[in-house]
Design a protein around this motif. Structure first.
Motif: not given
Length: 134
Positions: A20, A23, A60, A64
């Protein structure tokens, strides 16, 4: 706190926390003099949010986006609603696909009784039949 403590606190693996971070979903932690990452309560809250989003099957990219909206709390939430509407549509498509798969499997299962030997198994025969669509 260190990464192992944070992982235990939130209930995820340390590798997941690092992922995480890579990312860009988790704020970078401060580094101690010895190079160890130093996490705070805020990181635990971020990870809890991410975990809840993942349980909702949000991607994801979607997570985000939601995190970026959190940084600007005085905007209208129409963009968030739009994101969620799109996700709901995707989920409905998946449900339709899964229902079709279930129907295929039920039909396939009905093609064979338990009394048959494997060499005459209707399930294997139907799966192997080149006339049946893939």
């Amino acid at each position: 706190m260190r990464i192992g403590q944070l992982a235990q606190l939130v209930g995820i693996e340390t590798q997941t926390i690092r992922f995480y971070e890579q990312q860009g979903l988790l704020s970078p932690p401060d580094r101690q003099e010895n190079g160890y990452r130093s996490y705070t309560k805020m990181h635990g809250e971020q990870l809890t949010f991410i975990r809840r989003c993942r349980k909702l099957d949000l991607s994801l990219v979607e997570i985000h986006e939601l995190l970026s909206y959190q940084k600007h709390p005085h905007q209208p939430c129409s963009a968030i609603n739009s994101l969620l509407d799109d996700h709901i549509s995707d989920v409905r498509t998946q449900i339709t696909s899964l229902q079709a798969l279930e129907n295929q499997l039920v039909s396939l299962r009905a093609s064979c009784s338990n009394e048959r030997e494997i060499e005459t198994c209707g399930v294997l025969a139907e799966i192997s039949d080149p006339k049946i669509h893939s």
